[in-house]
Design a protein around this motif. Structure first.
Motif, PDB file in Angstrom:
ATOM      1  N   SER A  61       0.829  -1.209   0.000  1.00 30.89           N
ATOM      2  CA  SER A  61       0.000   0.000   0.000  1.00 30.89           C
ATOM      3  C   SER A  61       0.861   1.256   0.000  1.00 30.89           C
ATOM      4  O   SER A  61       0.526   2.244  -0.672  1.00 30.89           O
ATOM      5  N   ILE A  62       1.963   1.229   0.734  1.00 33.97           N
ATOM      6  CA  ILE A  62       2.873   2.376   0.770  1.00 33.97           C
ATOM      7  C   ILE A  62       3.476   2.611  -0.607  1.00 33.97           C
ATOM      8  O   ILE A  62       3.587   3.754  -1.088  1.00 33.97           O
ATOM      9  N   LEU A  63       3.861   1.511  -1.266  1.00 35.39           N
ATOM     10  CA  LEU A  63       4.430   1.621  -2.612  1.00 35.39           C
ATOM     11  C   LEU A  63       3.402   2.187  -3.596  1.00 35.39           C
ATOM     12  O   LEU A  63       3.712   3.068  -4.403  1.00 35.39           O
ATOM     13  N   LEU A  64       2.179   1.697  -3.510  1.00 43.62           N
ATOM     14  CA  LEU A  64       1.125   2.205  -4.390  1.00 43.62           C
ATOM     15  C   LEU A  64       0.872   3.688  -4.143  1.00 43.62           C
ATOM     16  O   LEU A  64       0.704   4.475  -5.080  1.00 43.62           O
ATOM     17  N   MET A  65       0.849   4.075  -2.864  1.00 38.05           N
ATOM     18  CA  MET A  65       0.603   5.470  -2.515  1.00 38.05           C
ATOM     19  C   MET A  65       1.731   6.363  -3.019  1.00 38.05           C
ATOM     20  O   MET A  65       1.493   7.429  -3.593  1.00 38.05           O
ATOM     21  N   GLY A  66       2.983   5.926  -2.793  1.00 34.86           N
ATOM     22  CA  GLY A  66       4.122   6.713  -3.247  1.00 34.86           C
ATOM     23  C   GLY A  66       4.099   6.928  -4.745  1.00 34.86           C
ATOM     24  O   GLY A  66       4.285   8.045  -5.241  1.00 34.86           O
ATOM     25  N   HIS A  67       3.844   5.854  -5.475  1.00 31.90           N
ATOM     26  CA  HIS A  67       3.817   5.970  -6.930  1.00 31.90           C
ATOM     27  C   HIS A  67       2.639   6.809  -7.406  1.00 31.90           C
ATOM     28  O   HIS A  67       2.748   7.537  -8.401  1.00 31.90           O
ATOM     29  N   ALA A  68       1.511   6.716  -6.730  1.00 32.24           N
ATOM     30  CA  ALA A  68       0.357   7.537  -7.097  1.00 32.24           C
ATOM     31  C   ALA A  68       0.662   9.023  -6.934  1.00 32.24           C
ATOM     32  O   ALA A  68       0.158   9.866  -7.680  1.00 32.24           O
ATOM     33  N   LEU A  69       1.502   9.335  -5.935  1.00 35.12           N
ATOM     34  CA  LEU A  69       1.890  10.721  -5.675  1.00 35.12           C
ATOM     35  C   LEU A  69       3.152  11.117  -6.437  1.00 35.12           C
ATOM     36  O   LEU A  69       3.673  12.216  -6.261  1.00 35.12           O
ATOM     37  N   ARG A  70       3.664  10.183  -7.262  1.00 35.57           N
ATOM     38  CA  ARG A  70       4.876  10.401  -8.052  1.00 35.57           C
ATOM     39  C   ARG A  70       6.077  10.675  -7.158  1.00 35.57           C
ATOM     40  O   ARG A  70       6.894  11.557  -7.425  1.00 35.57           O
ATOM     41  N   ILE A  71       6.161   9.907  -6.078  1.00 32.34           N
ATOM     42  CA  ILE A  71       7.291   9.989  -5.148  1.00 32.34           C
ATOM     43  C   ILE A  71       8.058   8.678  -5.225  1.00 32.34           C
ATOM     44  O   ILE A  71       7.467   7.598  -5.144  1.00 32.34           O
ATOM     45  N   SER A  72       9.372   8.755  -5.394  1.00 37.52           N
ATOM     46  CA  SER A  72      10.210   7.564  -5.418  1.00 37.52           C
ATOM     47  C   SER A  72      10.171   6.874  -4.057  1.00 37.52           C
ATOM     48  O   SER A  72      10.155   7.537  -3.015  1.00 37.52           O
ATOM     49  N   VAL A  73      10.136   5.540  -4.045  1.00 35.68           N
ATOM     50  CA  VAL A  73      10.051   4.783  -2.797  1.00 35.68           C
ATOM     51  C   VAL A  73      11.289   3.912  -2.615  1.00 35.68           C
ATOM     52  O   VAL A  73      11.691   3.174  -3.527  1.00 35.68           O
ATOM     53  N   LEU A  74      11.899   4.023  -1.443  1.00 34.14           N
ATOM     54  CA  LEU A  74      13.066   3.221  -1.079  1.00 34.14           C
ATOM     55  C   LEU A  74      12.702   2.314   0.089  1.00 34.14           C
ATOM     56  O   LEU A  74      12.105   2.766   1.061  1.00 34.14           O
TER      57      LEU A  74
END
Length: 210
Positions: free
Chosen positions: A137-150
């Protein structure tokens, strides 16, 4: 005097709500919003228990609503209160989720370019299905907001697989490589070309004080 007033107010609101709901149909619940000062009172759970017993209202028909601000004010006490309420059978609701004081609002308005998943989550992602779903869910949220996720703290192939399968942008952890060895990250994972789906980032041994 202020603490006593908050306690009395909470008890009065609970009493009114429980007594009113006790006369409703059994399939109707009553929700009571509690401020941080009220919810974090040491005797709050006792007050809930007493009002349920006095009114005859079933515990699962009472919903206590709190905000993120309440949890953040004293996380340990808030968790203890929430656990005690759950043990009674009382339901708990998170109010104003995504509102002006929430983490979601902060993600929306601050110009973050990267979101780093804490290692405490990643270290449970391959053993706890709930945590694994939270990571997704965090990955989906980050990508939806166009934020890179580490993803931090990748130490097992299972953790790596979860992060990779969900399109995590970067990985950090001893499975990928130690700080001096990050250039050989793909080789160290033993996963061959698949490792290329996550960009390796060196794992810091410590963070300097700021």
């Amino acid at each position: 005097m202020r603490a006593a007033s908050s306690s009395n107010l909470a008890n009065g609101v609970l009493q009114t709500a429980c007594e009113a709901a006790a006369g409703w149909d059994d399939n109707i619940r009553v929700a009571v919003n509690m401020s941080a000062a009220q919810f974090l009172q040491p005797r709050f759970v006792v007050a809930v228990q007493e009002n349920l017993a006095r009114s005859g209202l079933a515990a699962d028909r009472l919903v206590i609503e709190i905000t993120e601000e309440t949890v953040q004010r004293n996380p340990d006490r808030a968790l203890a209160m929430a656990s005690s309420l759950q043990a009674l059978g009382v339901r708990l609701a998170l109010d104003e989720f995504g509102g002006a004081h929430s983490v979601l609002h902060m993600l929306r308005v601050f110009p973050f370019s990267k979101l780093k998943i804490d290692r405490s989550l990643m270290q449970q992602a391959d053993t706890d299905p709930v945590v694994a779903q939270l990571v997704r869910s965090i990955l989906l949220m980050g990508h939806a907001l166009r934020i890179s996720v580490l993803a931090q703290g990748i130490e097992t192939r299972g953790q790596f697989s979860i992060a990779s399968a969900e399109g995590c942008d970067e990985g950090q952890g001893y499975l990928i490589g130690h700080p001096a060895q990050s250039a050989q990250a793909a080789d160290m994972t033993g996963l061959g070309p698949a490792a290329g789906s996550i960009r390796a980032v060196s794992s810091p041994v410590f963070s300097p004080a700021t």
